[in-house]
Design a protein around this motif. Structure first.
Motif, PDB file in Angstrom:
ATOM      1  N   GLU A   1       0.827  -1.208   0.000  1.00 12.69           N
ATOM      2  CA  GLU A   1       0.000   0.000   0.000  1.00 12.69           C
ATOM      3  C   GLU A   1       0.862   1.260   0.000  1.00 12.69           C
ATOM      4  OE1 GLU A   1      -3.025   0.334   2.947  1.00 12.69           O
ATOM      5  OE2 GLU A   1      -3.843  -1.652   2.570  1.00 12.69           O
ATOM      6  N   VAL A   2       1.864   1.280   0.880  1.00 11.29           N
ATOM      7  CA  VAL A   2       2.727   2.461   0.977  1.00 11.29           C
ATOM      8  C   VAL A   2       3.500   2.664  -0.331  1.00 11.29           C
ATOM      9  CG1 VAL A   2       4.774   3.398   2.146  1.00 11.29           C
ATOM     10  CG2 VAL A   2       2.925   2.388   3.485  1.00 11.29           C
ATOM     11  N   GLY A   3       3.982   1.553  -0.898  1.00 12.08           N
ATOM     12  CA  GLY A   3       4.756   1.653  -2.135  1.00 12.08           C
ATOM     13  C   GLY A   3       3.923   2.085  -3.326  1.00 12.08           C
ATOM     14  N   ASP A   4       2.628   1.767  -3.307  1.00 14.18           N
ATOM     15  CA  ASP A   4       1.765   2.109  -4.438  1.00 14.18           C
ATOM     16  C   ASP A   4       1.291   3.558  -4.402  1.00 14.18           C
ATOM     17  OD1 ASP A   4       1.979  -0.352  -5.563  1.00 14.18           O
ATOM     18  OD2 ASP A   4       0.043  -1.111  -4.859  1.00 14.18           O
ATOM     19  N   ARG A   5       1.383   4.204  -3.232  1.00 12.73           N
ATOM     20  CA  ARG A   5       0.886   5.583  -3.125  1.00 12.73           C
ATOM     21  C   ARG A   5       1.867   6.557  -3.780  1.00 12.73           C
ATOM     22  NH1 ARG A   5      -3.034   6.217   1.421  1.00 12.73           N
ATOM     23  NH2 ARG A   5      -2.586   8.433   1.204  1.00 12.73           N
ATOM     24  N   ASP A   6       1.350   7.686  -4.170  1.00 13.30           N
ATOM     25  CA  ASP A   6       2.227   8.689  -4.785  1.00 13.30           C
ATOM     26  C   ASP A   6       2.308   9.967  -3.949  1.00 13.30           C
ATOM     27  OD1 ASP A   6      -0.252   9.716  -5.134  1.00 13.30           O
ATOM     28  OD2 ASP A   6      -0.226   9.703  -7.325  1.00 13.30           O
ATOM     29  N   ASP A   7       1.929   9.860  -2.655  1.00 12.31           N
ATOM     30  CA  ASP A   7       1.948  11.047  -1.803  1.00 12.31           C
ATOM     31  C   ASP A   7       2.947  10.952  -0.658  1.00 12.31           C
ATOM     32  OD1 ASP A   7       0.742   9.123  -0.282  1.00 12.31           O
ATOM     33  OD2 ASP A   7      -1.092  10.257   0.139  1.00 12.31           O
ATOM     34  N   GLY A   8       3.777   9.892  -0.640  1.00  9.83           N
ATOM     35  CA  GLY A   8       4.809   9.784   0.386  1.00  9.83           C
ATOM     36  C   GLY A   8       4.304   9.439   1.779  1.00  9.83           C
ATOM     37  N   GLN A   9       3.065   8.964   1.871  1.00 11.95           N
ATOM     38  CA  GLN A   9       2.485   8.648   3.179  1.00 11.95           C
ATOM     39  C   GLN A   9       3.391   7.689   3.964  1.00 11.95           C
ATOM     40  OE1 GLN A   9       0.385   9.397   5.806  1.00 11.95           O
ATOM     41  NE2 GLN A   9      -1.409   9.134   4.524  1.00 11.95           N
ATOM     42  N   ILE A  10       3.641   8.030   5.230  1.00 16.20           N
ATOM     43  CA  ILE A  10       4.416   7.167   6.127  1.00 16.20           C
ATOM     44  C   ILE A  10       3.454   6.496   7.095  1.00 16.20           C
ATOM     45  CG2 ILE A  10       6.081   7.178   8.044  1.00 16.20           C
ATOM     46  CD1 ILE A  10       7.543   9.438   6.582  1.00 16.20           C
ATOM     47  N   VAL A  11       3.650   5.222   7.352  1.00 10.94           N
ATOM     48  CA  VAL A  11       2.846   4.492   8.327  1.00 10.94           C
ATOM     49  C   VAL A  11       3.763   4.059   9.470  1.00 10.94           C
ATOM     50  CG1 VAL A  11       1.473   2.408   8.751  1.00 10.94           C
ATOM     51  CG2 VAL A  11       1.162   3.700   6.621  1.00 10.94           C
ATOM     52  N   LEU A  12       3.316   4.292  10.692  1.00  8.86           N
ATOM     53  CA  LEU A  12       4.092   3.893  11.867  1.00  8.86           C
ATOM     54  C   LEU A  12       3.247   2.933  12.707  1.00  8.86           C
ATOM     55  CD1 LEU A  12       6.582   4.345  13.757  1.00  8.86           C
ATOM     56  CD2 LEU A  12       5.267   6.185  14.831  1.00  8.86           C
ATOM     57  N   LEU A  13       3.792   1.757  12.982  1.00 14.82           N
ATOM     58  CA  LEU A  13       3.110   0.778  13.832  1.00 14.82           C
ATOM     59  C   LEU A  13       3.854   0.707  15.167  1.00 14.82           C
ATOM     60  CD1 LEU A  13       2.656  -2.146  11.251  1.00 14.82           C
ATOM     61  CD2 LEU A  13       1.062  -0.272  11.743  1.00 14.82           C
ATOM     62  N   LEU A  14       3.108   0.733  16.263  1.00 12.68           N
ATOM     63  CA  LEU A  14       3.704   0.629  17.602  1.00 12.68           C
ATOM     64  C   LEU A  14       2.971  -0.458  18.374  1.00 12.68           C
ATOM     65  CD1 LEU A  14       3.864   4.443  18.410  1.00 12.68           C
ATOM     66  CD2 LEU A  14       5.812   2.980  17.904  1.00 12.68           C
ATOM     67  N   GLY A  15       3.717  -1.411  18.910  1.00 10.80           N
ATOM     68  CA  GLY A  15       3.055  -2.483  19.647  1.00 10.80           C
ATOM     69  C   GLY A  15       4.049  -3.288  20.460  1.00 10.80           C
ATOM     70  N   GLU A  16       3.544  -4.300  21.124  1.00 17.16           N
ATOM     71  CA  GLU A  16       4.387  -5.212  21.904  1.00 17.16           C
ATOM     72  C   GLU A  16       4.155  -6.632  21.408  1.00 17.16           C
ATOM     73  OE1 GLU A  16       4.255  -4.317  26.322  1.00 17.16           O
ATOM     74  OE2 GLU A  16       2.695  -2.976  25.602  1.00 17.16           O
ATOM     75  N   HIS A  17       5.179  -7.458  21.545  1.00 20.03           N
ATOM     76  CA  HIS A  17       5.061  -8.854  21.126  1.00 20.03           C
ATOM     77  C   HIS A  17       5.153  -9.779  22.344  1.00 20.03           C
ATOM     78  CE1 HIS A  17       5.334  -7.542  17.049  1.00 20.03           C
ATOM     79  NE2 HIS A  17       6.600  -7.221  17.100  1.00 20.03           N
ATOM     80  N   PRO A  18       4.493 -10.924  22.286  1.00 17.82           N
ATOM     81  CA  PRO A  18       4.730 -11.958  23.307  1.00 17.82           C
ATOM     82  C   PRO A  18       6.177 -12.456  23.212  1.00 17.82           C
ATOM     83  CG  PRO A  18       2.734 -12.414  22.041  1.00 17.82           C
ATOM     84  CD  PRO A  18       3.454 -11.307  21.327  1.00 17.82           C
ATOM     85  N   ASN A  19       6.615 -13.215  24.209  1.00 15.69           N
ATOM     86  CA  ASN A  19       8.004 -13.697  24.240  1.00 15.69           C
ATOM     87  C   ASN A  19       8.389 -14.403  22.941  1.00 15.69           C
ATOM     88  OD1 ASN A  19       7.983 -12.764  26.819  1.00 15.69           O
ATOM     89  ND2 ASN A  19       8.122 -14.758  27.813  1.00 15.69           N
TER      90      ASN A  19
END
Lengths: 264, 81
Positions: free
Chosen positions: A24-42
């Motif tokens: 999705e990010v690569g297909d856009r032509d507006d430079g949109q940045i996506v940031l994901l924040l989370g935690e993972h189990p062990n």
């Protein structure tokens, strides 16, 4: 920039999400940045710079702790993930923003360091290795991948994890020395030399000698990373629409903050 | 027909070596422009380098685990007949 707070999410599910968002990010032509924040189990992940020899326990010992070790295609070495550690995954279209991989890494690390300064935790990078260190040890490990000139994976910031778990892995077997401040993009006042470093993992809680809320850390990171990547505006969401049914609370798009207009 | 050459670009990381971590296509495979051909590793990053053209991966010019230099020729892509 669109920032999504994912709470606790299995690593494999998060990787699947990143791979979908890469397209999705690569297909856009507006430079949109996506940031994901989370935690993972062990979990232990072995990046391209690591090897099974960096895991200090055998399979049976890991199994008894219900910790799996898997290979991943990011940079960086062997890393342990657990609750209390914040996974920071920026998906940045490098070509649109005119960043080299190196400039992206410099901006990414500088943004994290600025956020830590906001939280009264002085931190810095070391020469010849990616990652972020404080007075008490390594605070964040960095391991990214780039496909179609879009970044994925990112950094793992120890907020208040059980530090004893990190003895299971050797994350920086070839860490160079001596250390010195090396992040020229940061204001010098935020890069003052801090004593102590080393291969041992530490946490923001150890740095501050007191509790720190994950929500504070996330908020500081979103603002500083938006600045570091040149975004004037960002939106915050809880959960992600592609993860419906995964989160513990709402999974809808819930914009919380909006800043200056005219940003990607 | 002159083959198109995949060259290692400047990744902007000066203080760590770049190595070829893994080929993502086999020799002789039909590839498309933009399709990942090879992964390189540099410190905290891996980068999938895309094919510069449609065609056949005619030649791999570097080995896995080899340390690379900016501008090095990595692969030759020949036009498919």
């Amino acid at each position: 920039m669109l920032a999504y707070f994912l709470d606790r999410l299995p690593f494999a599910r998060c990787l699947e999400l990143m791979r979908r968002l890469l397209v999705e990010v690569g297909d856009r032509d507006d430079g949109q940045i996506v940031l994901l924040l989370g935690e993972h189990p062990n979990l232990i992940t072995i990046g391209r710079g690591g090897s099974p020899g960096n895991v200090r326990q055998d399979n049976s010992a890991l199994k008894s702790r219900e910790i799996e070790a898997i290979y991943v295609n990011r940079g960086g070495g062997c890393l342990l993930h657990c609750p209390g550690q914040l996974a920071i995954y920026p998906l940045v279209p490098l070509a649109w923003h005119g960043f080299t991989v190196g400039e992206f890494l410099d901006r990414f690390q500088a943004g994290i360091i600025e956020a830590l300064a906001d939280l009264n935790v002085p931190a810095r990078t070391l020469p010849g290795i990616h990652g972020i260190w404080g007075r008490t040890g390594q605070l964040a490990a960095v391991g990214v991948a780039v496909r179609s000139w879009v970044t994925y994976y990112g950094a793992y910031l120890n907020v208040d994890p059980p530090l004893g778990l990190f003895r299971l892995v050797d994350s920086n077997p070839h860490q160079p020395s001596p250390p010195a401040p090396t992040t020229p993009w940061c204001p010098p006042t935020k890069l003052r030399s801090v004593p102590g470093e080393g291969g041992s993992m530490s946490s923001l809680m150890a740095e501050r000698r007191g509790s720190i809320k994950m929500t504070m850390v996330r908020a500081a990171l979103v603002g500083r990373l938006a600045e570091a990547f040149g975004c004037d505006r960002y939106h915050l969401f809880t959960g992600h629409p592609l993860l419906r049914g995964e989160g513990k609370k709402d999974e809808g798009r819930m914009p919380k903050v909006e800043r200056k207009p005219n940003d990607e | 027909m002159v083959p198109k050459i995949l060259i290692l670009p400047d990744l902007g990381i000066d203080d760590q070596p770049v190595t070829l971590s893994v080929w993502l296509a086999r020799r002789g495979a039909r590839v498309k422009e933009g399709e990942p051909l090879v992964e390189v590793h540099c410190g905290g990053a891996t980068v999938d380098l895309p094919s510069p053209a449609d065609g056949l991966l005619a030649e791999k010019l570097a080995r896995e685990d080899e340390t690379l230099t900016v501008g090095q020729r990595l692969a030759a892509i020949e036009e498919a007949v």
